[in-house]
Design a protein around this motif. Structure first.
Motif, mmCIF file in Angstrom:
data_model
loop_
_atom_site.group_PDB
_atom_site.id
_atom_site.type_symbol
_atom_site.label_atom_id
_atom_site.label_comp_id
_atom_site.label_asym_id
_atom_site.label_seq_id
_atom_site.Cartn_x
_atom_site.Cartn_y
_atom_site.Cartn_z
ATOM 1 N N GLN A 178 0.811 -1.210 0.000
ATOM 2 C CA GLN A 178 0.000 0.000 0.000
ATOM 3 C C GLN A 178 0.848 1.265 0.000
ATOM 4 N N VAL A 179 2.015 1.215 0.637
ATOM 5 C CA VAL A 179 2.872 2.403 0.682
ATOM 6 C C VAL A 179 3.285 2.820 -0.721
ATOM 7 N N ILE A 180 3.886 1.899 -1.480
ATOM 8 C CA ILE A 180 4.358 2.278 -2.812
ATOM 9 C C ILE A 180 3.181 2.560 -3.736
ATOM 10 N N ALA A 181 2.072 1.813 -3.558
ATOM 11 C CA ALA A 181 0.910 2.027 -4.419
ATOM 12 C C ALA A 181 0.312 3.419 -4.216
ATOM 13 N N TRP A 182 0.122 3.832 -2.965
ATOM 14 C CA TRP A 182 -0.437 5.160 -2.699
ATOM 15 C C TRP A 182 0.532 6.258 -3.113
ATOM 16 N N ALA A 183 1.825 6.038 -2.920
ATOM 17 C CA ALA A 183 2.810 7.042 -3.347
ATOM 18 C C ALA A 183 2.752 7.244 -4.854
ATOM 19 N N LEU A 184 2.611 6.165 -5.596
ATOM 20 C CA LEU A 184 2.518 6.253 -7.056
ATOM 21 C C LEU A 184 1.235 6.944 -7.495
ATOM 22 N N VAL A 185 0.125 6.565 -6.881
ATOM 23 C CA VAL A 185 -1.157 7.175 -7.229
ATOM 24 C C VAL A 185 -1.149 8.661 -6.895
ATOM 25 N N MET A 186 -0.519 9.012 -5.790
ATOM 26 C CA MET A 186 -0.438 10.414 -5.382
ATOM 27 C C MET A 186 0.299 11.253 -6.432
ATOM 28 N N ALA A 187 1.326 10.672 -7.046
ATOM 29 C CA ALA A 187 2.130 11.404 -8.025
ATOM 30 C C ALA A 187 1.523 11.391 -9.427
ATOM 31 N N LEU A 188 0.558 10.500 -9.672
ATOM 32 C CA LEU A 188 0.016 10.318 -11.022
ATOM 33 C C LEU A 188 -0.555 11.592 -11.648
ATOM 34 N N PRO A 189 -1.353 12.398 -10.938
ATOM 35 C CA PRO A 189 -1.904 13.610 -11.581
ATOM 36 C C PRO A 189 -0.845 14.585 -12.078
ATOM 37 N N VAL A 190 0.320 14.582 -11.444
ATOM 38 C CA VAL A 190 1.400 15.464 -11.879
ATOM 39 C C VAL A 190 2.190 14.840 -13.023
ATOM 40 N N LEU A 191 2.501 13.554 -12.908
ATOM 41 C CA LEU A 191 3.393 12.903 -13.858
ATOM 42 C C LEU A 191 2.724 12.527 -15.172
ATOM 43 N N LEU A 192 1.424 12.215 -15.142
ATOM 44 C CA LEU A 192 0.755 11.776 -16.365
ATOM 45 C C LEU A 192 0.781 12.835 -17.466
ATOM 46 N N PRO A 193 0.355 14.076 -17.211
ATOM 47 C CA PRO A 193 0.404 15.070 -18.292
ATOM 48 C C PRO A 193 1.830 15.377 -18.770
ATOM 49 N N ILE A 194 2.797 15.366 -17.852
ATOM 50 C CA ILE A 194 4.185 15.609 -18.247
ATOM 51 C C ILE A 194 4.676 14.487 -19.154
ATOM 52 N N THR A 195 4.342 13.247 -18.802
ATOM 53 C CA THR A 195 4.768 12.095 -19.597
ATOM 54 C C THR A 195 4.151 12.135 -20.991
ATOM 55 N N LEU A 196 2.864 12.450 -21.072
ATOM 56 C CA LEU A 196 2.203 12.538 -22.378
ATOM 57 C C LEU A 196 2.834 13.631 -23.238
ATOM 58 N N TRP A 197 3.151 14.766 -22.619
ATOM 59 C CA TRP A 197 3.776 15.855 -23.368
ATOM 60 C C TRP A 197 5.162 15.462 -23.863
ATOM 61 N N LEU A 198 5.940 14.810 -23.008
ATOM 62 C CA LEU A 198 7.278 14.373 -23.398
ATOM 63 C C LEU A 198 7.220 13.352 -24.525
ATOM 64 N N GLY A 199 6.254 12.439 -24.456
ATOM 65 C CA GLY A 199 6.097 11.462 -25.519
ATOM 66 C C GLY A 199 5.757 12.115 -26.846
ATOM 67 N N TRP A 200 4.892 13.124 -26.807
ATOM 68 C CA TRP A 200 4.526 13.856 -28.024
ATOM 69 C C TRP A 200 5.685 14.702 -28.533
ATOM 70 N N GLN A 201 6.436 15.310 -27.608
ATOM 71 C CA GLN A 201 7.520 16.215 -27.985
ATOM 72 C C GLN A 201 8.727 15.468 -28.555
ATOM 73 N N TYR A 202 9.127 14.380 -27.929
ATOM 74 C CA TYR A 202 10.352 13.686 -28.308
ATOM 75 C C TYR A 202 10.111 12.377 -29.055
ATOM 76 N N GLY A 203 8.848 11.926 -29.095
ATOM 77 C CA GLY A 203 8.537 10.696 -29.803
ATOM 78 C C GLY A 203 8.748 9.468 -28.943
ATOM 79 N N VAL A 204 8.096 8.405 -29.327
ATOM 80 C CA VAL A 204 8.188 7.146 -28.579
ATOM 81 C C VAL A 204 8.604 5.999 -29.487
ATOM 82 N N SER A 205 9.179 6.352 -30.624
ATOM 83 C CA SER A 205 9.661 5.326 -31.546
ATOM 84 C C SER A 205 10.970 4.751 -31.018
ATOM 85 N N ALA A 206 10.977 3.465 -30.746
ATOM 86 C CA ALA A 206 12.164 2.809 -30.200
ATOM 87 C C ALA A 206 12.098 1.326 -30.513
#
Length: 292
Positions: A178-206
């Motif tokens: 529960q500790v790591i799960a709640w910590a991850l969920v807590m950070a999700l609203p901040v990290l999700l939009p940043i991750t989507l933007w980075l994927g669009w900006q730099y591409g995900v072709s690999a």
């Protein structure tokens, strides 16, 4: 087995999982943006965490627990992945493993400063000697000179030590899952939009190889490994079980050799055996703990 023995074994499993983080991170950042890898792995793990918390019918954390979860997330969900991913873009995984060798001592220090753990003098001697062995190893391999990547790795050490100590304390009342799960969920609203933007900006072709590295650090390094690690720290104590992580640099060196083809010589085995002796000595030293 005693709780300390169980904690040591669980901690060892966690260390074995974490030991492959740097090789697989280097594999991923060779083709993907390092910040995308750092935050994307947390997003994937957070989605898994939502399912886990739903299955466990986990209650919402208390206000005090939310504060500790914020520090945990800052350390192991954001700080360590970010700094280590950036560093792996510029130095080999073997180099990173050596610098991260001081993490057990840093974890013990956070445990002592934050939660009143009082290791004995013998314990601190073992911790310092173990860390010194790692530094000597770094110098012998030519990794002693500081680079920008080294500064990033040192920042990763501080972030991880804080997150380990905070999460371990929480695990005594919440459970490691529960500790790591709640910590991850807590950070999700901040990290999700940043991750989507980075994927669009730099591409995900690999290549599939890069995505394999990303998958490992997302599911194992960022999620499953913490189940064992936090449970082990909670049972055996932050300072004592944290010393098992002295083995991580050498497991990482082995993983880097097998996965990435980085050089591995007989001196690595000698240093690994020496560290094993120091860990065994430290485990025998007294550590006074306060109740949760």
């Amino acid at each position: 087995m005693t709780d300390e023995s169980k904690g040591m074994w669980l901690g060892l499993v966690g260390v074995a999982v974490f030991s492959l983080t740097l090789p697989f991170t280097r594999m991923a950042v060779a083709e993907l943006n390092p910040v995308f890898v750092a935050f994307g792995r947390a997003v994937v793990a957070a989605l898994c965490s939502i399912l886990l918390l739903w299955k466990l019918k986990a209650p919402l954390p208390t206000t005090t627990q939310w504060k500790a979860l914020a520090l945990t997330a800052l350390g192991v969900v954001i700080g360590f992945p970010l700094f280590s991913s950036v560093a792996m873009r510029y130095v080999p995984a073997a180099h990173g493993a050596i610098v991260l060798g001081i993490l057990p001592l840093a974890t013990a220090m956070f445990g002592a400063l934050r939660f009143g753990e009082r290791p004995s003098v013998g314990f601190w001697i073992a911790a310092v000697v173990g860390s010194a062995i790692v530094v000597i190893f770094a110098l012998s391999q030519g990794g002693g000179s500081l680079q920008v990547a080294d500064l990033a790795l040192l920042a990763a050490v501080v972030a991880a030590a804080m997150g380990y100590a905070e999460g371990a304390r929480l695990s005594q009342t919440m459970g490691g899952q529960q500790v790591i799960a709640w910590a991850l969920v807590m950070a999700l609203p901040v990290l999700l939009p940043i991750t989507l933007w980075l994927g669009w900006q730099y591409g995900v072709s690999a290549s599939p190889k890069a995505w394999l590295g990303f998958a490992y650090v997302s599911l194992f390094s960022m999620f499953i490994g913490f189940f064992f690690w936090y449970k082990g720290l909670a049972l055996g104590g932050i300072a004592r079980v944290g010393q098992v992580q002295l083995l991580q640099p050498f497991l990482t060196l082995l993983g880097a050799a097998l996965i990435l083809g980085e050089a591995l010589d007989s001196s690595n085995i000698l240093f690994a055996l020496t560290v094993l002796v120091v860990v065994a000595f430290g485990r025998k030293m007294a550590v006074r703990r306060q109740a949760a």
